[in-house]
Motif scaffolding. Structure first.
Motif, PDB file in Angstrom:
ATOM      1  N   LEU A   1      30.502  45.184  42.144  1.00 41.17           N
ATOM      2  CA  LEU A   1      31.056  46.163  43.077  1.00 41.17           C
ATOM      3  C   LEU A   1      30.578  47.563  42.725  1.00 41.17           C
ATOM      4  O   LEU A   1      30.388  47.888  41.550  1.00 41.17           O
ATOM      5  CB  LEU A   1      32.579  46.108  43.038  1.00 41.17           C
ATOM      6  N   GLY A   2      30.424  48.376  43.745  1.00 46.74           N
ATOM      7  CA  GLY A   2      29.983  49.746  43.531  1.00 46.74           C
ATOM      8  C   GLY A   2      31.071  50.602  42.905  1.00 46.74           C
ATOM      9  O   GLY A   2      32.240  50.208  42.826  1.00 46.74           O
ATOM     10  N   ILE A   3      30.685  51.774  42.443  1.00 46.49           N
ATOM     11  CA  ILE A   3      31.623  52.683  41.782  1.00 46.49           C
ATOM     12  C   ILE A   3      31.574  54.050  42.463  1.00 46.49           C
ATOM     13  O   ILE A   3      30.632  54.378  43.180  1.00 46.49           O
ATOM     14  CB  ILE A   3      31.285  52.832  40.284  1.00 46.49           C
ATOM     15  N   ASP A   4      32.637  54.832  42.220  1.00 46.14           N
ATOM     16  CA  ASP A   4      32.676  56.182  42.777  1.00 46.14           C
ATOM     17  C   ASP A   4      32.105  57.174  41.768  1.00 46.14           C
ATOM     18  O   ASP A   4      31.510  56.780  40.751  1.00 46.14           O
ATOM     19  CB  ASP A   4      34.101  56.556  43.200  1.00 46.14           C
TER      20      ASP A   4
ATOM     21  N   PRO B   1      38.578  50.344  45.536  1.00 43.63           N
ATOM     22  CA  PRO B   1      39.545  49.300  45.915  1.00 43.63           C
ATOM     23  C   PRO B   1      39.268  48.706  47.286  1.00 43.63           C
ATOM     24  O   PRO B   1      39.460  47.500  47.503  1.00 43.63           O
ATOM     25  CB  PRO B   1      40.887  50.033  45.874  1.00 43.63           C
ATOM     26  N   ALA B   2      38.827  49.527  48.233  1.00 43.85           N
ATOM     27  CA  ALA B   2      38.540  49.020  49.579  1.00 43.85           C
ATOM     28  C   ALA B   2      37.401  48.005  49.536  1.00 43.85           C
ATOM     29  O   ALA B   2      37.458  46.953  50.189  1.00 43.85           O
ATOM     30  CB  ALA B   2      38.192  50.183  50.500  1.00 43.85           C
ATOM     31  N   GLU B   3      36.360  48.289  48.745  1.00 45.30           N
ATOM     32  CA  GLU B   3      35.242  47.359  48.609  1.00 45.30           C
ATOM     33  C   GLU B   3      35.685  46.066  47.931  1.00 45.30           C
ATOM     34  O   GLU B   3      35.251  44.967  48.302  1.00 45.30           O
ATOM     35  CB  GLU B   3      34.112  48.015  47.819  1.00 45.30           C
ATOM     36  N   LEU B   4      36.563  46.189  46.938  1.00 45.90           N
ATOM     37  CA  LEU B   4      37.095  45.014  46.255  1.00 45.90           C
ATOM     38  C   LEU B   4      37.883  44.142  47.230  1.00 45.90           C
ATOM     39  O   LEU B   4      37.745  42.910  47.246  1.00 45.90           O
ATOM     40  CB  LEU B   4      37.982  45.442  45.082  1.00 45.90           C
TER      41      LEU B   4
ATOM     42  N   ALA C   1      35.586  42.227  49.486  1.00 46.45           N
ATOM     43  CA  ALA C   1      34.903  41.143  48.771  1.00 46.45           C
ATOM     44  C   ALA C   1      35.824  39.948  48.570  1.00 46.45           C
ATOM     45  O   ALA C   1      35.404  38.791  48.746  1.00 46.45           O
ATOM     46  CB  ALA C   1      34.400  41.658  47.421  1.00 46.45           C
ATOM     47  N   ILE C   2      37.077  40.192  48.229  1.00 47.88           N
ATOM     48  CA  ILE C   2      38.040  39.100  48.025  1.00 47.88           C
ATOM     49  C   ILE C   2      38.294  38.367  49.343  1.00 47.88           C
ATOM     50  O   ILE C   2      38.298  37.125  49.400  1.00 47.88           O
ATOM     51  CB  ILE C   2      39.346  39.639  47.435  1.00 47.88           C
ATOM     52  N   GLU C   3      38.510  39.113  50.405  1.00 47.48           N
ATOM     53  CA  GLU C   3      38.769  38.493  51.704  1.00 47.48           C
ATOM     54  C   GLU C   3      37.564  37.680  52.170  1.00 47.48           C
ATOM     55  O   GLU C   3      37.714  36.583  52.718  1.00 47.48           O
ATOM     56  CB  GLU C   3      39.120  39.575  52.727  1.00 47.48           C
ATOM     57  N   ARG C   4      36.369  38.192  51.922  1.00 42.47           N
ATOM     58  CA  ARG C   4      35.162  37.465  52.315  1.00 42.47           C
ATOM     59  C   ARG C   4      35.052  36.152  51.562  1.00 42.47           C
ATOM     60  O   ARG C   4      34.697  35.123  52.139  1.00 42.47           O
ATOM     61  CB  ARG C   4      33.945  38.352  52.057  1.00 42.47           C
ATOM     62  N   ASP C   5      35.363  36.171  50.270  1.00 39.90           N
ATOM     63  CA  ASP C   5      35.270  34.942  49.483  1.00 39.90           C
ATOM     64  C   ASP C   5      36.345  33.945  49.890  1.00 39.90           C
ATOM     65  O   ASP C   5      36.110  32.723  49.890  1.00 39.90           O
ATOM     66  CB  ASP C   5      35.383  35.281  47.986  1.00 39.90           C
ATOM     67  N   ARG C   6      37.536  34.418  50.190  1.00 44.44           N
ATOM     68  CA  ARG C   6      38.595  33.498  50.631  1.00 44.44           C
ATOM     69  C   ARG C   6      38.241  32.814  51.934  1.00 44.44           C
ATOM     70  O   ARG C   6      38.502  31.623  52.126  1.00 44.44           O
ATOM     71  CB  ARG C   6      39.908  34.258  50.758  1.00 44.44           C
ATOM     72  N   GLU C   7      37.650  33.543  52.842  1.00 44.43           N
ATOM     73  CA  GLU C   7      37.240  32.966  54.127  1.00 44.43           C
ATOM     74  C   GLU C   7      36.143  31.928  53.934  1.00 44.43           C
ATOM     75  O   GLU C   7      36.046  30.962  54.694  1.00 44.43           O
ATOM     76  CB  GLU C   7      36.748  34.071  55.060  1.00 44.43           C
TER      77      GLU C   7
END
Length: 232
Positions: free
Chosen positions: A209-212, A219-222, A225-231
């Motif tokens: 994941l990218g960093i600021d 957190p939005a990117e995280l 990523a979690i929702e994409r993997d769950r789907e």
């Protein structure tokens, strides 16, 4: 019967490792004095020897494995001198590399005591005192950090091994057919790659994941990523 060279060499190589009590005391006192002098004068030394690997190997020498042993006093004296003259000191006031802590004097003495008792920590019956000391210390650390006092845990060699154990523990709890996904920032230490390999998850299990601007995960990117993997 005439003794062969091989038989003679074999007997010479069988060195006795026991040390008489008085000599042990003398060598121990000398080593403690040398260590105390090192700790006391550490700030006056160089942080690191500044040598290339070839230079260090030249200092150590490349002699073949000796057939005959060396007296314990000489071994300790040579090893003490070589280590003190050619080491990088993470306890030096000007040491700012990596995260290793300096040696604590009480820890040095504790290591000596542990080595003397030499417990086999493969099971409780083999190391009853050492096991209970570890369990009590784990409870104290749990209390210090706000964990439940009845939690369990073990001490390992360092941060890399601790994280690897966590990966293996997570894998052991995995449901049949389930998959584990690891989310980490692009700046995460290389321990994570080793943990993925050793635990059998493999490099494909990680999501970078990218960093600021403050090197924090977004957190939005995280969440995406979690929702994409769950789907999937």
């Amino acid at each position: 019967m005439k003794e062969t060279d091989n038989e003679s060499s074999g007997r010479e190589a069988a060195a006795v490792i026991d040390i008489p009590a008085e000599e042990f005391r003398r060598l121990g006192h000398q080593l403690v004095d040398d260590v105390a002098a090192l700790l006391h004068g550490l700030r006056e030394r160089r942080v690191a020897p500044g040598l290339e690997p070839s230079e260090m190997r030249a200092r150590l020498g490349s002699a073949s494995l000796p057939i005959n042993g060396t007296p314990p006093g000489e071994v300790l004296a040579d090893a003490t001198r070589f280590l003190i003259e050619n080491s990088t000191f993470n306890g030096h006031p000007r040491f700012f590399g990596y995260i290793t802590a300096s040696a604590a004097p009480i820890g040095i003495l504790g290591e000596m005591l542990a080595a003397a008792v030499n417990p086999n920590v493969g099971g409780w019956i083999l190391s009853p005192a050492a096991t209970e000391i570890e369990l009590q210390t784990v409870r104290w650390m749990a209390e210090l950090t706000g964990f439940p006092a009845d939690c369990s845990g073990i001490f390992v060699s360092g941060g890399n091994m601790a994280n690897i154990v966590c990966f293996l523990a997570a894998k052991a709890k995995l449901e049949p057919g389930g998959k584990l996904r690891c989310y980490a920032s692009a700046e995460t230490h290389t321990w994570i790659d080793k943990a993925l390999d050793i635990s059998g998850l493999g490099p494909d299990a990680i999501v970078r994941l990218g960093i600021d601007d403050h090197e924090r995960i977004d957190p939005a990117e995280l969440r995406v990523a979690i929702e994409r993997d769950r789907e999937a």
